[in-house]
Design a protein around this motif. Structure first.
Motif, PDB file in Angstrom:
ATOM      1  N   PHE A 105     -13.814 -14.377  44.139  1.00  0.00           N
ATOM      2  CA  PHE A 105     -14.148 -14.862  45.471  1.00  0.00           C
ATOM      3  C   PHE A 105     -14.763 -13.771  46.330  1.00  0.00           C
ATOM      4  CE2 PHE A 105     -11.400 -18.503  44.671  1.00  0.00           C
ATOM      5  CZ  PHE A 105     -11.928 -19.490  45.514  1.00  0.00           C
ATOM      6  N   VAL A 106     -15.680 -14.204  47.205  1.00  0.00           N
ATOM      7  CA  VAL A 106     -16.127 -13.388  48.328  1.00  0.00           C
ATOM      8  C   VAL A 106     -15.245 -13.750  49.516  1.00  0.00           C
ATOM      9  CG1 VAL A 106     -18.010 -12.873  49.926  1.00  0.00           C
ATOM     10  CG2 VAL A 106     -18.510 -13.294  47.502  1.00  0.00           C
ATOM     11  N   PHE A 107     -14.637 -12.737  50.119  1.00  0.00           N
ATOM     12  CA  PHE A 107     -13.834 -12.928  51.324  1.00  0.00           C
ATOM     13  C   PHE A 107     -14.600 -12.292  52.476  1.00  0.00           C
ATOM     14  CE2 PHE A 107     -10.798 -13.097  47.837  1.00  0.00           C
ATOM     15  CZ  PHE A 107     -10.030 -14.211  48.166  1.00  0.00           C
ATOM     16  N   PRO A 108     -15.411 -13.091  53.192  1.00  0.00           N
ATOM     17  CA  PRO A 108     -16.311 -12.534  54.210  1.00  0.00           C
ATOM     18  C   PRO A 108     -15.572 -11.662  55.226  1.00  0.00           C
ATOM     19  CG  PRO A 108     -16.805 -14.844  53.820  1.00  0.00           C
ATOM     20  CD  PRO A 108     -15.537 -14.554  53.085  1.00  0.00           C
ATOM     21  N   GLY A 109     -16.191 -10.507  55.529  1.00  0.00           N
ATOM     22  CA  GLY A 109     -15.643  -9.627  56.540  1.00  0.00           C
ATOM     23  C   GLY A 109     -14.500  -8.751  56.089  1.00  0.00           C
ATOM     24  N   ALA A 163     -12.893  -4.714  50.770  1.00  0.00           N
ATOM     25  CA  ALA A 163     -12.291  -5.091  49.486  1.00  0.00           C
ATOM     26  C   ALA A 163     -11.231  -4.094  49.025  1.00  0.00           C
ATOM     27  CB  ALA A 163     -13.378  -5.231  48.428  1.00  0.00           C
ATOM     28  N   GLU A 164     -11.497  -2.800  49.209  1.00  0.00           N
ATOM     29  CA  GLU A 164     -10.521  -1.800  48.772  1.00  0.00           C
ATOM     30  C   GLU A 164      -9.212  -1.952  49.534  1.00  0.00           C
ATOM     31  OE1 GLU A 164     -13.635  -1.134  49.589  1.00  0.00           O
ATOM     32  OE2 GLU A 164     -14.497  -0.589  47.653  1.00  0.00           O
ATOM     33  N   ALA A 165      -9.309  -2.222  50.853  1.00  0.00           N
ATOM     34  CA  ALA A 165      -8.101  -2.406  51.649  1.00  0.00           C
ATOM     35  C   ALA A 165      -7.327  -3.631  51.176  1.00  0.00           C
ATOM     36  CB  ALA A 165      -8.467  -2.551  53.129  1.00  0.00           C
ATOM     37  N   MET A 166      -8.053  -4.686  50.869  1.00  0.00           N
ATOM     38  CA  MET A 166      -7.410  -5.906  50.385  1.00  0.00           C
ATOM     39  C   MET A 166      -6.696  -5.651  49.066  1.00  0.00           C
ATOM     40  SD  MET A 166      -9.175  -9.623  49.922  1.00  0.00           S
ATOM     41  CE  MET A 166      -8.247 -11.029  49.317  1.00  0.00           C
ATOM     42  N   MET A 167      -7.340  -4.921  48.191  1.00  0.00           N
ATOM     43  CA  MET A 167      -6.737  -4.614  46.898  1.00  0.00           C
ATOM     44  C   MET A 167      -5.441  -3.821  47.079  1.00  0.00           C
ATOM     45  SD  MET A 167      -8.345  -2.502  43.671  1.00  0.00           S
ATOM     46  CE  MET A 167      -8.370  -0.959  44.599  1.00  0.00           C
ATOM     47  N   PHE A 168      -5.452  -2.847  47.981  1.00  0.00           N
ATOM     48  CA  PHE A 168      -4.265  -2.017  48.175  1.00  0.00           C
ATOM     49  C   PHE A 168      -3.135  -2.785  48.852  1.00  0.00           C
ATOM     50  CE2 PHE A 168      -7.385   1.632  47.991  1.00  0.00           C
ATOM     51  CZ  PHE A 168      -6.947   2.080  46.758  1.00  0.00           C
ATOM     52  N   VAL A 169      -3.472  -3.710  49.765  1.00  0.00           N
ATOM     53  CA  VAL A 169      -2.431  -4.532  50.380  1.00  0.00           C
ATOM     54  C   VAL A 169      -1.785  -5.426  49.324  1.00  0.00           C
ATOM     55  CG1 VAL A 169      -1.937  -6.355  52.042  1.00  0.00           C
ATOM     56  CG2 VAL A 169      -3.482  -4.495  52.674  1.00  0.00           C
ATOM     57  N   LEU A 170      -2.592  -6.058  48.505  1.00  0.00           N
ATOM     58  CA  LEU A 170      -2.047  -6.886  47.428  1.00  0.00           C
ATOM     59  C   LEU A 170      -1.173  -6.045  46.502  1.00  0.00           C
ATOM     60  CD1 LEU A 170      -5.182  -9.046  46.495  1.00  0.00           C
ATOM     61  CD2 LEU A 170      -3.138  -9.840  47.691  1.00  0.00           C
ATOM     62  N   ASP A 171      -1.662  -4.870  46.160  1.00  0.00           N
ATOM     63  CA  ASP A 171      -0.920  -3.997  45.258  1.00  0.00           C
ATOM     64  C   ASP A 171       0.437  -3.607  45.853  1.00  0.00           C
ATOM     65  OD1 ASP A 171      -0.711  -2.449  42.855  1.00  0.00           O
ATOM     66  OD2 ASP A 171      -1.159  -0.650  44.013  1.00  0.00           O
ATOM     67  N   LYS A 227      -9.402  -6.460  59.463  1.00  0.00           N
ATOM     68  CA  LYS A 227      -9.177  -5.509  60.548  1.00  0.00           C
ATOM     69  C   LYS A 227      -9.705  -4.131  60.172  1.00  0.00           C
ATOM     70  CE  LYS A 227      -5.574  -3.670  63.573  1.00  0.00           C
ATOM     71  NZ  LYS A 227      -4.127  -3.685  63.902  1.00  0.00           N
ATOM     72  N   VAL A 228      -9.453  -3.719  58.921  1.00  0.00           N
ATOM     73  CA  VAL A 228      -9.970  -2.433  58.450  1.00  0.00           C
ATOM     74  C   VAL A 228     -11.490  -2.420  58.488  1.00  0.00           C
ATOM     75  CG1 VAL A 228     -10.216  -0.952  56.423  1.00  0.00           C
ATOM     76  CG2 VAL A 228      -7.977  -1.878  57.022  1.00  0.00           C
ATOM     77  N   ALA A 229     -12.102  -3.513  58.020  1.00  0.00           N
ATOM     78  CA  ALA A 229     -13.567  -3.597  58.015  1.00  0.00           C
ATOM     79  C   ALA A 229     -14.114  -3.564  59.429  1.00  0.00           C
ATOM     80  CB  ALA A 229     -14.004  -4.871  57.302  1.00  0.00           C
ATOM     81  N   GLY A 230     -13.440  -4.237  60.366  1.00  0.00           N
ATOM     82  CA  GLY A 230     -13.878  -4.247  61.758  1.00  0.00           C
ATOM     83  C   GLY A 230     -13.777  -2.886  62.399  1.00  0.00           C
ATOM     84  N   ASN A 231     -12.682  -2.179  62.114  1.00  0.00           N
ATOM     85  CA  ASN A 231     -12.518  -0.822  62.652  1.00  0.00           C
ATOM     86  C   ASN A 231     -13.576   0.116  62.108  1.00  0.00           C
ATOM     87  OD1 ASN A 231     -10.275  -1.628  64.099  1.00  0.00           O
ATOM     88  ND2 ASN A 231      -8.784  -0.895  62.589  1.00  0.00           N
ATOM     89  N   PHE A 232     -13.867  -0.029  60.813  1.00  0.00           N
ATOM     90  CA  PHE A 232     -14.897   0.827  60.200  1.00  0.00           C
ATOM     91  C   PHE A 232     -16.243   0.589  60.858  1.00  0.00           C
ATOM     92  CE2 PHE A 232     -18.351   1.311  57.122  1.00  0.00           C
ATOM     93  CZ  PHE A 232     -18.198   2.633  56.771  1.00  0.00           C
ATOM     94  N   HIS A 233     -16.552  -0.693  61.087  1.00  0.00           N
ATOM     95  CA  HIS A 233     -17.841  -1.043  61.698  1.00  0.00           C
ATOM     96  C   HIS A 233     -17.938  -0.458  63.100  1.00  0.00           C
ATOM     97  CE1 HIS A 233     -20.947  -3.546  63.620  1.00  0.00           C
ATOM     98  NE2 HIS A 233     -21.444  -3.658  62.406  1.00  0.00           N
ATOM     99  N   THR A 234     -16.820  -0.526  63.864  1.00  0.00           N
ATOM    100  CA  THR A 234     -16.809  -0.004  65.233  1.00  0.00           C
ATOM    101  C   THR A 234     -16.999   1.514  65.252  1.00  0.00           C
ATOM    102  OG1 THR A 234     -15.386  -1.792  65.969  1.00  0.00           O
ATOM    103  CG2 THR A 234     -15.461   0.171  67.352  1.00  0.00           C
ATOM    104  N   GLU A 235     -16.281   2.193  64.316  1.00  0.00           N
ATOM    105  CA  GLU A 235     -16.353   3.642  64.282  1.00  0.00           C
ATOM    106  C   GLU A 235     -17.728   4.149  63.866  1.00  0.00           C
ATOM    107  OE1 GLU A 235     -13.299   4.914  61.686  1.00  0.00           O
ATOM    108  OE2 GLU A 235     -11.662   4.157  62.932  1.00  0.00           O
TER     109      GLU A 235
END
Length: 398
Positions: free
Chosen positions: A306-310, A313-321, A387-395
């Protein structure tokens, strides 16, 4: 914490018959190339494994060339076929492949282009990840006397699309062009019969089947001329020199035999789990987008991508892990730098979409409990990854 393993496409646990056979054989000694009793016994193990593997793959034993894995098998086939065909006829400089190949398939072609005067022709795929047969027909019609080989994977490792191998072979056969296929993901999940396929060569890997890591097979027609990549003792038809791994080959052949024997029942079981997972992911994350074909004859039964827009992916993988759910973010990693999936980009996804993917792959140990565990933590993982992706984009962009 209970671990829920959803990364079988990367490697799957050894099946019990193969594991027991492996341990038993490891206790023996003997180089299969030696002429004394221990050597002859080791050789008999290798040849018995060769016959068993040949039966599982629909091949003749003389067509089985043992390797260290799918990557080596792909490299031997693509480089070896190119060099042999180009040497016999210098006009044959073109290697035709697809934009969604595993790096073990596409990188040898581009390396030969950069270093050895080849022309790598990269065929496009549709939004479903299926190769464009019209583009292949046009390429063959225009350059049939310049093509050294065609290389198309049987099933994609990221999003599970099954390629029309028989049609590809039919197009190539009209002009006697050899076709190689990376069947690493296909074997054990869909019917694979080398003899019936008409392929010139095919690569498989034991650790995708429930066998040991470090064992693979290049299936190659006996009459096929392949220039060797390595030189030494002349083992394996002088195509792949090196001391033969009797224990590994023995276990690999049993794993292949087991996977083929259980193909129908296991494909049906995994297909049911796959459909349930896809439906529940869509319900939990309504804007998630399935990559590749819908479940059915054009998709591997154990693959969910799946594509999970926004999402990062690495953050999602680590949260799942962190919740005990092990899956892959689907991105290649080169020298520690995460890159968007070349497969998804070839299918027309944007760079951001290709970097926001997760692959959940099922195998012989998968159960309904694994899916339940994923769905329970998925909404939180997606929210935190966004949230991680949004923070990265802002920074980065302000």
């Amino acid at each position: 914490m209970t671990t829920h393993y959803l990364d079988h496409a990367a490697t799957t646990p050894m099946v019990e018959p193969a594991r027991m056979a492996y341990f038993e054989e490891l206790a023996r000694v003997g180089n299969p190339s030696a002429l004394h009793k221990s050597g002859r016994l080791a050789r008999s193990v290798v040849e018995d494994a060769r016959e068993r593997m040949a039966r599982a793959l629909g091949a003749h034993p003389t067509e089985i060339i043992w390797t260290s894995g799918g990557t080596e098998a792909d490299n031997i086939a693509i480089k070896g076929l190119f060099w042999a065909r180009h040497t016999a006829d210098p006009r044959r400089t073109r290697i035709v492949t697809t934009a969604i190949e595993h790096h073990a398939g596409i990188d040898p072609a581009t390396w030969l282009e950069n270093e050895h005067g080849a022309t790598a022709v990269i065929l496009p795929v549709g939004r479903d990840g299926i190769v464009d047969l019209a583009a292949l027909r046009a390429e063959v019609a225009a350059h049939f006397d310049e093509i050294a080989l065609i290389s198309v994977m049987w099933a994609n490792n990221e999003m599970g699309a099954i390629q029309p191998i028989q049609e590809i072979v039919n197009i190539a056969t009209e002009h006697s062009i050899p076709v190689h296929s990376d069947a690493v993901q296909a074997l054990g999940h869909v019917p694979v019969d080398f003899r019936a396929s008409g392929l010139a060569s095919m690569a498989v890997s034991a650790h995708k089947l429930g066998g040991p890591v470090g064992v693979g097979v290049l299936v190659a027609r006996r009459e096929l001329t392949i220039t060797p990549l390595t030189h030494g003792g002349g083992q394996e038809r002088k195509v792949r020199s090196g001391t033969l791994n009797a224990a590994g080959f023995h276990a690999a052949s049993i794993a292949a035999e087991t996977a083929v024997a259980e193909l129908d029942s296991e494909s049906a079981r995994l297909g049911a789990l796959q459909r349930d997972m896809i439906a529940r992911i869509r319900e939990a994350i309504p804007d998630a987008v399935l990559s590749g074909p819908e479940p059915g004859s054009q998709r591997l039964p154990g693959n969910v991508h799946f594509v999970f827009p926004g999402c990062a992916a690495e953050a999602m993988m680590f949260v799942l892990d962190s919740h005990g759910v092990e899956a892959s973010n689907g991105s290649a990693c080169t020298a520690g730098i995460a890159q968007p999936s070349h497969v998804l980009m070839a299918m027309g996804r944007t760079q951001n979409e290709a970097a926001s993917t997760m692959r959940f792959s099922l195998g012989h140990t998968s159960t309904q409990a694994d899916i339940d565990a994923l769905i329970e933590v998925l909404p939180d993982a997606v929210a935190r990854a966004r949230k991680v992706a949004g923070n990265f984009h802002t920074e980065v962009f302000g």
